[in-house]
Enzyme design. Structure first.
Site, short mmCIF file in Angstrom:
data_model
loop_
_atom_site.label_atom_id
_atom_site.label_comp_id
_atom_site.label_asym_id
_atom_site.label_seq_id
_atom_site.Cartn_x
_atom_site.Cartn_y
_atom_site.Cartn_z
N ARG A 43 0.84 -1.21 0.00
CA ARG A 43 0.00 0.00 0.00
C ARG A 43 0.87 1.26 0.00
NH1 ARG A 43 -5.72 0.08 3.38
NH2 ARG A 43 -6.89 0.30 1.47
N ASN A 94 -8.02 0.29 10.53
CA ASN A 94 -9.31 -0.37 10.29
C ASN A 94 -9.94 -0.87 11.60
OD1 ASN A 94 -6.83 -1.61 9.70
ND2 ASN A 94 -7.81 -3.45 8.99
N PHE A 166 -16.18 12.09 8.33
CA PHE A 166 -17.51 11.97 7.71
C PHE A 166 -17.45 11.93 6.19
CE2 PHE A 166 -18.28 13.84 11.91
CZ PHE A 166 -19.27 12.99 12.39
N ALA A 168 -17.40 10.67 2.38
CA ALA A 168 -18.01 9.53 1.72
C ALA A 168 -17.09 9.10 0.59
CB ALA A 168 -19.39 9.91 1.17
N LYS A 224 -20.49 9.79 15.47
CA LYS A 224 -20.11 9.14 14.20
C LYS A 224 -20.99 7.89 13.97
CE LYS A 224 -18.13 7.72 10.57
NZ LYS A 224 -18.34 8.34 9.27
N CYS A 280 -18.71 0.72 6.09
CA CYS A 280 -19.07 1.45 7.31
C CYS A 280 -20.49 1.24 7.82
CB CYS A 280 -18.83 2.93 7.10
SG CYS A 280 -17.09 3.32 6.91
P1 NAD Z 1 -8.49 0.70 5.54
O1 NAD Z 1 -8.53 -0.74 5.82
O2 NAD Z 1 -8.59 1.18 4.12
O3 NAD Z 1 -7.12 1.32 6.11
C1 NAD Z 1 -6.61 1.02 7.37
C2 NAD Z 1 -5.10 0.89 7.23
O4 NAD Z 1 -4.53 0.80 8.54
C3 NAD Z 1 -4.65 -0.37 6.49
O5 NAD Z 1 -3.88 -0.01 5.35
C4 NAD Z 1 -3.82 -1.14 7.53
O6 NAD Z 1 -2.69 -1.81 6.96
C5 NAD Z 1 -3.38 -0.03 8.46
N1 NAD Z 1 -3.03 -0.49 9.81
C6 NAD Z 1 -3.74 -1.29 10.63
N2 NAD Z 1 -3.11 -1.44 11.80
C7 NAD Z 1 -1.96 -0.71 11.72
C8 NAD Z 1 -0.89 -0.45 12.62
N3 NAD Z 1 -0.88 -0.96 13.86
N4 NAD Z 1 0.14 0.32 12.20
C9 NAD Z 1 0.13 0.84 10.94
N5 NAD Z 1 -0.86 0.65 10.06
C10 NAD Z 1 -1.89 -0.11 10.45
O7 NAD Z 1 -9.61 1.37 6.42
P2 NAD Z 1 -10.38 2.76 6.13
O8 NAD Z 1 -11.51 2.54 5.19
O9 NAD Z 1 -9.36 3.81 5.86
O10 NAD Z 1 -11.03 3.00 7.56
C11 NAD Z 1 -10.27 3.41 8.65
C12 NAD Z 1 -11.20 3.83 9.77
O11 NAD Z 1 -11.98 4.95 9.34
C13 NAD Z 1 -12.21 2.75 10.15
O12 NAD Z 1 -12.43 2.82 11.53
C14 NAD Z 1 -13.48 3.17 9.41
O13 NAD Z 1 -14.64 2.73 10.05
C15 NAD Z 1 -13.38 4.67 9.46
N6 NAD Z 1 -14.07 5.36 8.39
C16 NAD Z 1 -14.07 4.87 7.11
C17 NAD Z 1 -14.70 5.57 6.10
C18 NAD Z 1 -14.71 5.04 4.69
O14 NAD Z 1 -15.48 5.57 3.88
N7 NAD Z 1 -13.88 4.06 4.35
C19 NAD Z 1 -15.33 6.79 6.38
C20 NAD Z 1 -15.30 7.28 7.67
C21 NAD Z 1 -14.66 6.55 8.66
#
Ligand code: NAD
Length: 468
Positions: A43, A94, A166, A168, A224, A280
């Site tokens: 990534r 995540n 927030f 999208a 949230k 989400c």
């Molecule tokens: P994602 O899986 O795309 O990204 C998370 C990243 O964190 C991954 O690349 C993973 O390798 C990394 N990671 C995990 N543990 C780690 C560690 N200890 N050290 C370093 N890196 C680490 O997830 P996302 O979609 O970006 O979501 C992240 C958070 O944001 C979640 O809690 C989600 O609910 C929230 N969120 C997501 C969205 C959305 O639209 N995707 C919108 C608002 C909030």
């Protein structure tokens, strides 16, 4: 207490949230060094790729990264260095639904949040502001504080803020450039309020201050979950009405238009569909359900659970309609599924309705051609394998094939199922699609995307959601 002036930010997690959010902070705050770290080497390599082949597709993102990367925006796998240097750390890892153990299928898996927090505690040699960016259950900041205090050096103080995201997917960059609001939660202590001011100053570089809301820590965390639950509830409400429309002759578009005119209701998020997907909505509502149960509030849990159940029902109902319409059997028939992403303008497939539909068609022994303009073949195979873990991938491949264009996917098919509202599906040459299909040729529009009358004029038999 004077707020700390933030000069170095580290974001742990370079995903759909951490990547775009902190890239925009870097763009808008050239005086702040922003380092986004992740354990996932592939990534990080993609974020750093010389030809900007970024790991996620998001309109406008490449331009932001092109402008800021190498100037004050950096991507790295060196998590410890990122932590050491920063005065403010976003935790944007995540938080999926727990797969096994206590609370499996409902509770949030906070393992990644805990590991990141432990790393901060162990590595930090100076005080930090730690910001929950991940969506977490209410009072997670308390657990983070306990972990940080138990494992850190005596000279290090940590202030924890909640700053849920927030955005999208599909509109992440425009959402980040002009957010409806930025929410920051802090403890109402002098130190908490001062940390809150530090983060507020960062956002104030481009967000009008009347759009930066500051609230208590627990309100912010819960807001949230509440926002996603309310949005998903609107979709499930309109989808529930779509079933009544199909049975009565009412038209869900007309109903949604009529109710949306009421200023108390408003027109947004009233589009009927095959069901919501994405990483989400389902996860956050289940999280709320689990939280309610843990708080001994079974009626509240049941209320929110129904939003998810309605969504599952909508997907099942749609698959059944396909089978019923195709003369009660799809065995041996070819079905083109247009779209695999959970919505348009993203390559994200998490919880996509397309996965459920294809699985249903597989179980009815149909052949499926899939096409999506942004989702890679590897991702499609990964998702289909995960959806049917007991079926060898070679067997899945005997039933499912991946096409390079919508036209190719529809060739020799009996039916086209629109699973994602990609604009290009609206604009494909439907006459050519019709010419290449077996007859009668059916279209099932799971997104109310195409002009049904135009397609009927070509000869298609069209089924849409929320119309008889
Ligand atoms: P994602 O899986 O795309 O990204 C998370 C990243 O964190 C991954 O690349 C993973 O390798 C990394 N990671 C995990 N543990 C780690 C560690 N200890 N050290 C370093 N890196 C680490 O997830 P996302 O979609 O970006 O979501 C992240 C958070 O944001 C979640 O809690 C989600 O609910 C929230 N969120 C997501 C969205 C959305 O639209 N995707 C919108 C608002 C909030």
């Amino acid at each position: 207490m004077a707020p700390v002036k933030v000069t170095k930010i580290c974001c742990i997690g370079a995903g759909y949230v951490g990547g775009p959010t902190c890239a925009v902070i870097a763009l808008k705050c050239p005086h702040i060094q922003v380092t986004i770290v992740d354990l996932n080497q592939a990534r990080v390599d993609a974020w750093n790729s010389p030809d900007f082949k970024l790991p996620i597709y998001e309109p406008g993102l490449e331009e932001v990264v092109r402008q800021a990367r190498g100037r004050n925006l950096f991507f790295s796998t060196d998590v410890d260095k990122g932590i050491l240097e920063a005065d403010l750390i976003f935790v944007s890892v995540n938080t999926p639904t727990k797969k096994s153990g206590v609370g499996a299928g409902f509770a949030a898996d906070l393992n990644y949040v805990e590991l990141a927090t432990r790393r901060i505690a162990t590595v930090a040699t100076s005080s930090k502001i730690v910001v929950e960016k991940s969506t977490v259950p209410c009072r997670t900041a308390e657990s983070m504080r306990t972990i940080l205090e138990a494992n850190s050096r005596p000279n290090c103080q940590f202030q924890i803020l909640s700053n849920p995201e927030f955005l999208a997917e599909g509109t992440a960059i425009s959402d980040l450039f002009a957010p409806d609001r930025v929410l920051i939660g802090s403890l109402q202590t002098p130190e908490g309020i001062s940390a809150c001011e530090s983060l507020k100053e960062v956002y104030a570089n481009w967000v009008p201050t009347d759009r930066i809301l500051t609230v208590g820590l627990w309100s912010s965390e819960l807001s949230k979950l509440a926002a996603n639950a309310m949005l998903a509830q609107r979709i499930s409400s309109v989808n529930a009405l779509s079933a009544i429309c199909e049975a009565t002759g009412a038209n869900i578009d007309e109903v949604a238009h009529a109710i949306g005119y009421d200023s108390r209701i408003g027109p947004k998020f009233l589009k009927a569909s095959v069901g919501f997907g994405g990483s989400c909505f389902q996860k956050d509502i289940l999280n709320l359900v689990y939280l309610s149960e843990s708080l001994h509030l079974p009626e509240v849990a049941a209320y929110w659970r129904q939003v998810v159940e309605m969504n599952e029902y909508q997907k099942r109902r749609f698959s059944k309609r396909v089978v019923d319409t195709l003369f009660n059997t799809i065995t041996g028939k070819r079905i083109a599924v247009l779209g695999f992403a959970f919505k348009a303008d993203t390559g994200d497939t998490r919880e996509s309705a397309a996965i459920t539909l294809i699985k249903d068609f597989q179980s009815e022994k149909a052949f499926v051609n899939v096409y999506d303009p942004q989702v890679s073949a590897d991702q499609i195979w990964l998702d289909l394998q995960e959806a049917s873990p007991l079926v060898p991938l070679d067997n899945i491949k005997k039933q499912v094939s991946i096409s390079q264009s919508a036209l190719e996917a529809c060739k020799d098919a009996e039916a086209v199922v629109i699973a994602t509202e990609w604009k290009e599906f609206k604009e494909i040459d439907w006459e050519a699609v019709y010419a290449g299909m077996n007859k009668p040729a059916f279209v099932f529009d799971g997104r109310l995307l195409v002009d049904a009358e135009k397609l009927r004029a070509i000869g298609f038999k069209v089924t849409t959601i929320g119309r008889p």
